[in-house]
Design an enzyme around this catalytic site. Structure first.
Site, PDB file in Angstrom:
ATOM      1  CB  SER A  31      -0.903   0.000   1.231  1.00 24.45           C
ATOM      2  OG  SER A  31      -0.135  -0.161   2.406  1.00 24.45           O
ATOM      3  CG  ASN A 118      -4.683  -4.269  13.233  1.00 26.33           C
ATOM      4  OD1 ASN A 118      -4.111  -4.240  12.133  1.00 26.33           O
ATOM      5  ND2 ASN A 118      -5.101  -5.397  13.780  1.00 26.33           N
ATOM      6  CG  HIS A 164     -40.899  22.741 -14.324  1.00 23.64           C
ATOM      7  ND1 HIS A 164     -40.932  21.431 -13.931  1.00 23.64           N
ATOM      8  CD2 HIS A 164     -41.786  23.395 -13.517  1.00 23.64           C
ATOM      9  CE1 HIS A 164     -41.818  21.284 -12.957  1.00 23.64           C
ATOM     10  NE2 HIS A 164     -42.342  22.464 -12.683  1.00 23.64           N
ATOM     11  CB  SER A 285     -11.294  27.417 -30.539  1.00 22.97           C
ATOM     12  OG  SER A 285     -11.220  27.317 -31.930  1.00 22.97           O
ATOM     13  CE  LYS A 291     -17.128  26.826 -29.511  1.00 20.24           C
ATOM     14  NZ  LYS A 291     -16.890  25.518 -30.096  1.00 20.24           N
ATOM     15  CD  GLU A 298     -18.283  21.588 -20.898  1.00 24.00           C
ATOM     16  OE1 GLU A 298     -19.129  21.096 -21.642  1.00 24.00           O
ATOM     17  OE2 GLU A 298     -17.144  21.936 -21.308  1.00 24.00           O
ATOM     18  CE1 TYR A 325      -6.982  -2.800   8.653  1.00 26.56           C
ATOM     19  CE2 TYR A 325      -5.935  -4.887   8.095  1.00 26.56           C
ATOM     20  CZ  TYR A 325      -6.160  -3.552   7.827  1.00 26.56           C
ATOM     21  OH  TYR A 325      -5.578  -2.975   6.726  1.00 26.56           O
ATOM     22  CE  LYS A 333      -4.555   3.219   5.037  1.00 30.15           C
ATOM     23  NZ  LYS A 333      -5.387   1.994   4.851  1.00 30.15           N
TER      24      LYS A 333
END
Lengths: 467, 467, 467, 467
Positions: A31, A118, A164, A285, A291, A298, A325, A333
């Protein structure tokens, strides 16, 4: 997860060849690629443990000093990038302890007295999540500050209030933005509650059953900023509900952000044209320099998926595990680390976008008046002034809207004659309430959109959330 | 969802024929099949609203009295099963209001003054979830009571403490059961926090922007047991984070229950044979009358899926919705209703199982001693009495375990000579710590498994959780 | 789940009182409230089993006839609503068998020879999902038909093609709609694959290990329309991957529908005004009669949550279950039933919306030309006619767009002089490609948006998907 | 996700300071940290595109050769680790193209003719998932081979067949293992179907609408091993259902693995003691050298969470996105990459465990006989030989089990007198069927557990799955 991606296109094994068993086991078991992020928590917890062992006479002061000093050295090595993490040592705990042995010799072997990996990892992760919650709180507060600032500026800016995605009633942009301040306020409240609830110390639970050494659990808890030691050793090493609670509040916050992100994407479309993204948060662009793609919004919206997925994933991992455990719990994690990084990034991006957006207030106001958005104002006037029952007022208003639609005008384009042709009781007073400014101003009940309300709400929000 | 299932094998449309558009729309749009469960909340909120309208002079006292009386009648009709719910009236609000018109005439038309279905349904659902949280708290407390009772009874019953489903150290059954009491305590804490956070009143937000009527939002809030009105009208009608928070804590609780359920299934297997299910919670077989299938435990474990699925589902529904109300939000009710019913059932079943299980304490104790489960006790003795560094003690113990394994005995079957052959410093004192009772007793650090600790923890748990 | 909701506001127990253990167990254990939906499958499978038992001589012809006749009677009783389902008989299998005993006496006791409820329910559910897949296929095909019809009609209707919700290039509405036809085609392909894979018969697996009776598994499989019997009895009774596969493809389909639903909501906003919802699929407002809320589209979008939640839920329920049958698996039915009903409803609603929407084609075309949407056409012309490298053409175009923006015109408003002022090689020919019609027409590569392509694609889609 | 973890403990921003907007944007926007895994697919697709451009005369042969050679160089650089990935170049496409410009100059600028990053990334990801599916198929086949091998070896090894984790009937270990071979067979079938469905080429869709260049889409598709070009350009760049289908089948496979993993954990417990993990796949303890923790099995079980979470996450990300490309879709890669790596690792670990486990066949057989596991055999004998109705036979058997239980013996310890005391028709023949070997042998119906069946099933499975 994270680490596997880094191993190559299809994971190191790729299903292509019969991997050596020992390699497969080392890769699935280790890990260190992700739990190394616990290093600071691991070291501080070990130092507190060693100090307590000395104070209770379980180890000598000299050994505790050597341990503490050695751990300081290791901390520096890690932070400077000089530390050599070894996969064959499996995890952060063994990597640190092994290096400690190199640095201080035999005394290192006394650090692990009266504890176990642990309780150690449970402590480390609680400390980490506590830090993450504090960071989340600050980042959320930054976004609230940006929203409040813009709400103040736009306390009287009129825009359509949507249901709506249809214009329903005029609202103020400031009021709209403050709705998100409220949501973030509850998100921060959830973070505070989670922090308080997780702030108990597992150290001393040892492997699972507690220990026969005369340890001082209260002292260690205090030293690490915990409110108290956990009351049951088996609970301490086997539950991860604090991680689940953290991921839950993160998922709810992510949903809130996704809603604001969606609105930003809409507002930046040519069809809405309510807002312009700052250059810093849009991509252009070379072919269409005008633009502005709202990429950052997003991405904030899209990342909701991975946050909810992380919550779902850890709930699944813990489902049906018998005590105490199990190695399954090593999977706790990565989701926590990734969600924390994702949310910090999303909150920072959203703060930048909110702070930097410019609004086309004329366009917003023009839209606010379209679609007979003051129809409810008219109906309310009929109820209030003429004592019509609500449902009847509703009906009369409907007739007037239909009339206006036929005439190709909005409600404030109807004449008193027009109005009285539907109901003779209507008086000229009504003409003063059919434009969007009046409509917004009139909604001055507590919590309503009136500009005066917004100014008061801004002041109150600064006090509640930013001080 | 619920309702569709009841429409037939494949849903009414079945993809088999071209349904009439109006039928499709009525079926997808109507919510009365599930939102009828809000009837009590809807009625009490309407009564509080009407009372406030009268107190502020917006409607007359007579009208308010008529409304209130009519709503009392409707409540009785619904609770007696006499009420005729109509799908064409779409939802609980219109069903109630329509009936009110039949009962009291025109005055009914004044009830909807200064409110909207948007703030109405938000209020109803908050009230419903508040009740659900109270019910959940009681049901969780009942389970804690059963666990504490059994923990008290078994404070000194020795069993294996497992890690990786391997015997690791002896623990007491009481200690094991109290671990779940702690988890449930945190679950209840989350419910309390959620209840406090959601306990603000949306009524007065109206459609989305507040109202121009001089309403008394504080009064309505107080009358409905809310701490205060919500501060922002758009937030009030568009957010459902309280439902998400409720589902989150429900999912975490379900995971806790699934872990205990898994243990019960294991304990009831012939291979473990630690527990026997009471007849009431197992199913048998006419062919094997001795058989006790732990069906109830399996169902509790299995239902974790639908609870987490409901949380995931509502997070998804809300993701990316622009403000304020969208019809998507009608999907908030079924997951909340179903999760509440599921959890109440699971908690009641688990309470019954915990209360009714009998334990084979001899079998448990015998297992606790197998697998050299006192090896860590031996190592700790070496550290404590001989001042060995932990890692060295670990090494010496390993040699002794290997010796015992070769001799086919457990650690307490080794003679002093055996022990000293590995390390001469070992004295006869060690012989007193190698059995499971002593091992359990020795873990008396705070939170540890020692029977004395368990007795104290039981007393404390009664005070913390049951009073 | 479904059933619990119907028990009352908070579930029958409500956490309010100590329910009797037997009531709790009956409620958690019984499945008749939902598995009754399997009645037709259960009966037909029992009839095939009885017939096979007679053909192999395991029971007599007379008994098989009596069983078959009795089951026919039960089928009629259920379909007419006359059947009395009893919760104490737990599930559909025992309800049917018990009634069969009432109807035909002792012979009923021979039906269960050489089978078990484990293979019986696995068979019933496979048959049910098979029917659901067939229904889904038809409903998806109906939606494809509606989309293809509208695409044909709008093969040359110009609209903006969006990326990042920004106008990027002109496309045809027909092309846009056909994209969904492709998605649905793959959805149907997944359904076909799932149907083929699940179409193996579990009957004969008995409890888990097969049977010692000389049964004819091939015969039963054939009689029930299965391709063959399942090859391993333990697999047959313990896996539910066919239900998971069904829910997976349903979730993907729901995501597709949610995207179209989102577009419909956008198009119906005043800001876009591209489409008008038919009355049948929108809700209005008595106060604003002109309003058309796209409720059905919002519901389709919102229900994506419950479909994905159902998939997640069943994956969770099955995670980590040891073989073979566990009661957890009883939780497999509700998600399958609910998702089937939800999708049929959503597909029917979407089919109605697509068929009934009207488009404002002028508005669409006007928007298509805004935002310099033919910039890539200009760049492509530079590459093609002047042999510029793509990146240079990109750069020249950017300069021209900036010039047009400054002049307040679109690209086709620039004069030849303007164009040549940036690059002298540009000729008058370019003027013919800068309007949206030409732009759309020019994209005639296979799969491109040109109207001629759309016409061909419509014809091909009819052949591929509707015949 | 992956990349954020690597940025430090709390993500680079940590909510701690006001990050510069440009840094936030670069971090949230850049994908090079993860999409670099697409390098091989990106390069091969560009080479095919360039070749086609030359063949259709759109660019010159010389330019195509230069491009192809340059890309070969870049491929070598990346694979040797010499390539310098730059975050400011955002993604793999721009990193490659920028380097190509350095290597070959202006010709590099012609590569992007008639394509866009939108169709490019869709193509790359399809190629990647296709490779991942092939790898998954091989890895699954390896696991099947290991299972078949062990099934062959243990075709006659008797063990308990469980329902509800209770002994129900004796089965053979070989039969048990072959159940998983069947599940994996269906998993592979799903992968094959997914591969076939996704194997269409998006290249040529360009930004979203196709192109006006006379490209040869069939040729490119063929060159890249695709069956055909995709039929609709908007579908090509905007849908990611192939990634969802891949994640779905991965999730179902992960659930299958989790079930086997759970069984391995159970079997390795002292209470079951059916199996011993090979050293290579278990972890020990220096203090208890005899201990074998089944860590690898627990990890396989635990990782189910992240796989399902990844599926859920991507479904959420795509929900409600309007066409065509949105930046949200950049979130499609990490879940796909991580799931592929996770599954390959889990399959390799499981293959190693299955191949290396040793079984305690005596213990298994002893358990198989406990719990009156041949009761159904007795009942079936009564039906078969005495023509009792099944339900009566069930009843008689129940009485005999109760008698045996009272006598403290198993069924085969009852004498003929005992048997006849319950039903006089019972003959001595029955004594030959009451032991576990006979019981297992008798279940020889197709798909049943009889050793002879297992041998045949092994041979058939080798032919179906391994050839």
């Amino acid at each position: 997860m994270a680490k596997n991606v880094n191993k190559g296109r299809q994971g190191i094994r790729g299903g292509r060849f019969a991997a050596k068993a020992s390699d497969v086991m080392e890769e699935i078991n280790a890990s260190i690629d992700f739990d190394r992020h616990l290093y600071a928590q691991d070291i501080v917890a070990s130092q507190a443990h060693a100090r307590m062992l000395a104070e209770t006479g379980i180890i000598s002061e000299e050994d505790a000093d050597a341990i503490s000093g050695g751990l300081d050295t290791i901390l520096s090595e890690i932070e400077s990038g000089a530390f050599d993490f070894k996969q064959e040592l499996e995890d952060i705990h063994m990597n640190v302890e092994s290096r400690l042995g190199e640095l201080i010799g035999d005394a290192a072997g006394r650090l692990h007295t009266a504890r176990s990996r642990n309780d150690q990892v449970a402590t480390d992760l609680r400390l980490w999540v506590r830090d993450a919650l504090d960071g989340l709180d600050t980042a959320s507060k930054n976004l609230q500050a940006a929203l409040i600032e813009r709400a103040d500026e736009h306390s009287a800016t009129i825009m359509p209030g949507f249901t709506h995605l249809q214009s329903a009633q005029p609202v103020t942009l400031g009021h709209h933005l403050l709705a998100y301040v409220e949501m973030l306020g509850r998100d921060r409240g959830r973070a505070v509650d989670c922090r308080r609830r997780l702030n108990e110390c597992p150290l001393g639970a040892a492997a699972l059953a507690g220990t026969s050494f005369p340890i001082d659990r209260d002292g260690v808890a205090r030293a690490l900023g915990f409110d108290q030691p956990m009351a049951n050793s088996m609970d301490a090493v086997s539950d991860r509900d604090f991680a689940l609670e953290y991921l839950s509040l993160a998922a709810i916050l992510a949903v809130h952000l996704s809603r604001l992100a969606e609105e930003i994407v809409l507002w930046c479309s040519q069809q809405f044209s309510y807002a312009h993204m700052p250059d810093a948060f849009s991509t252009g662009s070379s072919i269409m320099p005008q633009k502005r793609n709202p990429d950052a919004a997003e991405l904030v919206r899209g990342k909701t998926g991975s946050v909810i997925g992380a919550l779902t994933g850890l709930l699944i991992t813990l489902k049906g595990l018998p005590m105490t455990y199990g190695k399954d719990m090593q999977e706790d994690k990565v989701p926590v680390f990734e969600v924390s990084a994702t949310l910090n990034l999303c909150l920072a991006a959203m703060t930048g976008m909110v702070g930097g957006m410019t609004f086309d207030t004329e366009r917003m106001k023009a839209d606010a008046g379209a679609g007979f958005a003051t129809a409810t104002d008219l109906a309310d006037w009929l109820v209030r002034e003429l004592d019509m029952p609500f449902r009847e007022a509703h009906h009369v208003t409907g007739k007037l809207v239909t009339m206006a639609e036929k005439k190709g005008t909005d409600l404030d384009g109807l004449s008193l004659d027009d109005l009285q042709s539907v109901d003779r009781r209507i008086t000229g007073d009504v003409l003063g309430i059919l434009n969007v400014d009046d409509a917004a101003n009139s909604r001055s009940s507590y919590g309503g959109t009136a500009p005066g309300n917004v100014k008061k709400a801004v002041a109150k929000a600064r006090k509640r959330f930013l001080s």
